[in-house]
Design a protein around this motif. Structure first.
Motif, mmCIF file in Angstrom:
data_model
loop_
_atom_site.group_PDB
_atom_site.id
_atom_site.type_symbol
_atom_site.label_atom_id
_atom_site.label_comp_id
_atom_site.label_asym_id
_atom_site.label_seq_id
_atom_site.Cartn_x
_atom_site.Cartn_y
_atom_site.Cartn_z
ATOM 1 N N ASP A 196 -9.302 -5.824 1.944
ATOM 2 C CA ASP A 196 -10.002 -5.934 0.668
ATOM 3 C C ASP A 196 -9.083 -5.476 -0.459
ATOM 4 O OD1 ASP A 196 -11.993 -6.487 -1.077
ATOM 5 O OD2 ASP A 196 -13.324 -4.847 -0.476
ATOM 6 N N VAL A 197 -9.468 -5.787 -1.695
ATOM 7 C CA VAL A 197 -8.718 -5.312 -2.855
ATOM 8 C C VAL A 197 -9.080 -3.849 -3.092
ATOM 9 C CG1 VAL A 197 -8.248 -5.645 -5.301
ATOM 10 C CG2 VAL A 197 -8.764 -7.608 -3.865
ATOM 11 N N ALA A 198 -8.070 -2.992 -3.173
ATOM 12 C CA ALA A 198 -8.292 -1.570 -3.416
ATOM 13 C C ALA A 198 -7.788 -1.232 -4.821
ATOM 14 C CB ALA A 198 -7.566 -0.722 -2.380
ATOM 15 N N TYR A 199 -8.673 -0.668 -5.632
ATOM 16 C CA TYR A 199 -8.296 -0.289 -6.988
ATOM 17 C C TYR A 199 -8.067 1.217 -7.042
ATOM 18 C CZ TYR A 199 -9.943 -4.910 -8.428
ATOM 19 O OH TYR A 199 -10.120 -6.261 -8.572
ATOM 20 N N SER B 54 0.829 -1.212 0.000
ATOM 21 C CA SER B 54 0.000 0.000 0.000
ATOM 22 C C SER B 54 0.860 1.257 0.000
ATOM 23 C CB SER B 54 -0.937 0.001 1.216
ATOM 24 O OG SER B 54 -1.796 -1.119 1.183
ATOM 25 N N THR B 55 1.962 1.228 0.726
ATOM 26 C CA THR B 55 2.859 2.389 0.762
ATOM 27 C C THR B 55 3.445 2.663 -0.616
ATOM 28 O OG1 THR B 55 3.418 1.981 3.081
ATOM 29 C CG2 THR B 55 4.963 3.320 1.797
ATOM 30 N N LEU B 56 3.804 1.611 -1.336
ATOM 31 C CA LEU B 56 4.366 1.784 -2.678
ATOM 32 C C LEU B 56 3.354 2.421 -3.617
ATOM 33 C CD1 LEU B 56 6.633 1.320 -4.736
ATOM 34 C CD2 LEU B 56 5.682 -0.961 -5.138
ATOM 35 N N ILE B 57 2.104 1.964 -3.577
ATOM 36 C CA ILE B 57 1.078 2.551 -4.441
ATOM 37 C C ILE B 57 0.830 3.997 -4.050
ATOM 38 C CG2 ILE B 57 -1.335 2.425 -5.136
ATOM 39 C CD1 ILE B 57 -1.182 -0.569 -4.830
ATOM 40 N N GLY B 58 0.781 4.269 -2.745
ATOM 41 C CA GLY B 58 0.605 5.650 -2.301
ATOM 42 C C GLY B 58 1.723 6.552 -2.798
ATOM 43 N N ARG B 59 2.955 6.055 -2.779
ATOM 44 C CA ARG B 59 4.088 6.832 -3.284
ATOM 45 C C ARG B 59 3.953 7.085 -4.782
ATOM 46 N NH1 ARG B 59 7.950 10.429 -2.209
ATOM 47 N NH2 ARG B 59 8.454 9.366 -0.249
ATOM 48 N N LEU B 60 3.481 6.077 -5.555
ATOM 49 C CA LEU B 60 3.269 6.269 -6.993
ATOM 50 C C LEU B 60 2.220 7.349 -7.251
ATOM 51 C CD1 LEU B 60 3.306 2.612 -8.396
ATOM 52 C CD2 LEU B 60 4.882 4.451 -9.002
ATOM 53 N N LEU B 61 1.122 7.316 -6.493
ATOM 54 C CA LEU B 61 0.081 8.333 -6.655
ATOM 55 C C LEU B 61 0.613 9.714 -6.297
ATOM 56 C CD1 LEU B 61 -2.952 6.428 -5.069
ATOM 57 C CD2 LEU B 61 -2.560 6.850 -7.495
ATOM 58 N N PHE C 24 -3.013 3.883 -15.866
ATOM 59 C CA PHE C 24 -2.813 2.705 -15.027
ATOM 60 C C PHE C 24 -4.029 2.460 -14.150
ATOM 61 C CE2 PHE C 24 1.309 4.672 -15.751
ATOM 62 C CZ PHE C 24 2.091 3.603 -16.166
ATOM 63 N N ILE C 25 -4.358 1.184 -13.980
ATOM 64 C CA ILE C 25 -5.292 0.748 -12.938
ATOM 65 C C ILE C 25 -4.528 -0.250 -12.082
ATOM 66 C CG2 ILE C 25 -7.426 -0.451 -12.387
ATOM 67 C CD1 ILE C 25 -8.596 0.537 -14.987
ATOM 68 N N VAL C 26 -4.344 0.079 -10.809
ATOM 69 C CA VAL C 26 -3.548 -0.764 -9.926
ATOM 70 C C VAL C 26 -4.443 -1.346 -8.843
ATOM 71 C CG1 VAL C 26 -2.858 1.301 -8.629
ATOM 72 C CG2 VAL C 26 -1.600 -0.837 -8.310
ATOM 73 N N ALA C 27 -4.265 -2.624 -8.585
ATOM 74 C CA ALA C 27 -5.008 -3.321 -7.533
ATOM 75 C C ALA C 27 -4.056 -3.626 -6.389
ATOM 76 C CB ALA C 27 -5.617 -4.608 -8.078
ATOM 77 N N ASP C 28 -4.363 -3.085 -5.218
ATOM 78 C CA ASP C 28 -3.577 -3.374 -4.020
ATOM 79 C C ASP C 28 -4.230 -4.563 -3.330
ATOM 80 O OD1 ASP C 28 -1.782 -3.210 -1.913
ATOM 81 O OD2 ASP C 28 -3.030 -1.795 -0.800
#
Length: 561
Positions: free
Chosen positions: A101-104, A46-53, A114-118
């Protein structure tokens, strides 16, 4: 988009509208990559996706303010921003610091959308990871540099490979906590490569990074001068999208809708799953096998001279043929496989264990049919990759099964086409999805009859004699009304004939039960459901894995539907 609007703060409304239109038009031309992050608990997904955003500047000012406030309130990084809070939205996730849960999430760069699923890392939420992986083109598998390859790392890697994801990134995270040690990085890569070779993963890209600090996430980091590969975002922006191999495959399109706006037009709408089609091409419709010729390729923007894989189109045919939702249009020169038996790998996703022989809905492509699991050939232990004897699947189990359908369907193996070879099983009572499956073979009835396992169902009833006979007769009537051949095998029918020479001694009782079991297996191989209602005592483990034991005093509907 947020950045674009901030830069237009003093512009006129017309200038803003023109800029927004230009932005949206440019976005339509960008390719789309669907990917997921997976791995063990606390690897930093989740931290990695947050950093990408955050680094892609896809956050509005109010989102940044909320992130700052939430980081101070429930974050785990002290005064610093907790990027995981951009993805973990459930209260339970924030309280426990985990993903459930899966977060898109959607974000875009100058090159790609991009559509990323965490996906969650806990073993009990493996079914959620399967949901996120089912539509992904690429998987980012995270590993904590301090912990190395863990059991859940192997589990998620195996599932990603099983679901046909061929592009993998091994993101070795938290390198800042091991001082960006090249030796540690190389050791983890070597361990993972040994595992990847074992399960058939051909290639993956290892990247050393720190999701929290941003090293090698969007830009190359000076902290790892020994790494000369791309940063994560650079790779995601340039990796090829889609399975180009499907373009050279024969034409396949599942009919989603019969378009009939008036008496002068009848078209068959769907998304092309493989190959290409042109007006004048000969096509066949399965499972019926009827053939015709394509007249027009109709789209919202006008007729096309050619349509390729991935396009949603409406085809009109020269002939009037019987074709409806669920049918499969294929190139006449390459007929489809049509069968009422599927050999498949199942990932069980329900808390309630599988019941062999129970009727489920099976949805494959645009078709929905009644199906039952005839047998479980083996269960795969994803922790050790060992194959264990078949048994009814439980939550998160993965097994190879044979599935019986109530009618023939046209399908394709999952390895050849994910769209036509993937399916789900649905509980008929609750409409809940209980399993995800991948077709890997099309066994014939003769193959099963010659094997060691029964193709049909054998239900061995326990309880009092009166209860067993009453329940068996009631079940026989219900199954007969559904067109399923059923036979009640009781003491009277056996003692009068096959077991007439046996007495009541323990040895004779054992022989009587053995004969009953063999008769039931022979009948089940002929497609008959056999309800065994004998007085002979037995232990469940003596009957074999192909026999389902049911208590006649329980609700018989659980095993009869």
């Amino acid at each position: 988009m947020a950045t674009a609007l901030r830069e237009l703060g003093g512009a006129t409304p017309d200038a803003i509208a023109a800029e927004v239109d230009a932005y949206l038009k440019a976005n339509q031309q960008k390719s789309l990559l669907r990917f997921l992050t997976c791995g063990s608990v606390d690897d930093g997904k989740s931290t990695l996706i947050g950093r990408l955003l955050y680094d892609s500047k896809m956050l509005f000012d109010d989102q940044l303010s909320a992130l700052e406030s939430d980081s101070k309130k429930v974050g785990t990084q002290g005064e610093a921003l907790d990027f995981a809070l951009l993805v973990d939205g459930l209260a339970a996730e924030r309280e426990q610091g985990i993903t459930i849960d899966v977060a898109y999430r959607f974000f875009t760069t100058d090159k790609r959308k991009f559509i990323v699923a965490d996906t969650p890392g806990h073993e009990q939420y493996t079914r959620n990871m399967v949901t996120g992986a089912s539509t992904a083109d690429l998987a980012v598998i995270l590993i904590d540099a301090r912990k190395g390859v863990l059991t859940q790392t192997r589990r998620h890697s195996y599932l990603a490979h099983l679901l046909g994801i061929k592009k993998l990134v091994l993101a070795i995270n938290k390198m800042d906590l091991v001082d960006f040690s090249q030796a540690r990085f190389d050791s983890i890569v070597a361990d993972y490569r040994a595992f990847a070779d074992q399960i058939g993963i051909e290639e993956f890209l290892p990247i050393p990074l720190s999701g929290l600090a941003g090293d090698n996430v969007t830009e190359s980091s000076a902290n790892a001068p020994w790494y000369d590969g791309p940063a994560l975002l650079e790779y995601l922006e340039n990796v090829p999208v889609g399975d180009t191999s499907l373009r050279g495959e024969p034409f396949r399109m599942a009919v989603q809708w019969v378009n009939r706006p008036n008496q002068n037009f009848r078209g068959y709408a769907g998304t092309i799953a493989s190959g290409e089609i042109r007006p004048g091409d000969r096509i066949s419709i399965f499972p019926s096998g009827l053939s015709s010729t394509v007249d027009r390729i109709v789209t919202f923007g006008g007729d096309l001279d050619k349509a390729i894989v991935g396009q949603s189109v409406t085809l009109t045919l020269i002939d009037e043929v019987d074709c409806s939702r669920g049918d499969l249009m294929v190139a006449t020169s390459a007929p489809a496989e049509v069968n009422d038996r599927l050999g498949a790998t199942l990932v069980w996703m329900a808390a309630e264990a599988m019941v062999p022989g129970r009727a489920y809905w099976l949805k494959i492509g645009t078709q929905t049919v009644t199906a039952s699991v005839a047998r479980v050939d083996e269960v795969i232990d994803v922790n050790t990759m060992e194959r264990q004897p078949g048994q009814p699947l439980e939550l998160n189990d993965i097994g190879r099964c044979e599935i019986l359908l109530d009618r023939k369907v046209a399908a394709q193996s999952y390895a050849d086409n994910r769209h036509l070879g993937g399916f789900i099983l649905i509980d008929r009572a609750t409409n809940a999805t209980v399993a995800a499956g991948m077709v890997d073979s099309f066994p014939q009835a003769a193959d099963t009859a010659a094997g060691d396992h029964a193709a049909g169902r054998i239900i061995w009833l326990t309880g009092s004699t009166e209860e067993k006979i009453a329940v068996a007769q009631k079940a026989q009537q219900r199954l007969g009304a559904r067109g399923r051949p059923t036979f009640v095998l009781d003491d009277a029918s056996l003692r009068e004939g096959l077991s007439a020479d046996l007495g009541s001694a323990p040895a004779d009782e054992n022989e009587h039960k053995r004969r009953a079991r063999e008769v039931a297996r022979l009948m089940s191989r002929a497609g008959v459901t056999v309800l065994v209602a004998l007085d002979a005592s037995h232990e469940a483990n003596e009957l074999g894995s192909d026999v389902h034991v049911a208590d006649a005093s329980d609700d018989w509907a659980d095993w009869i539907i």
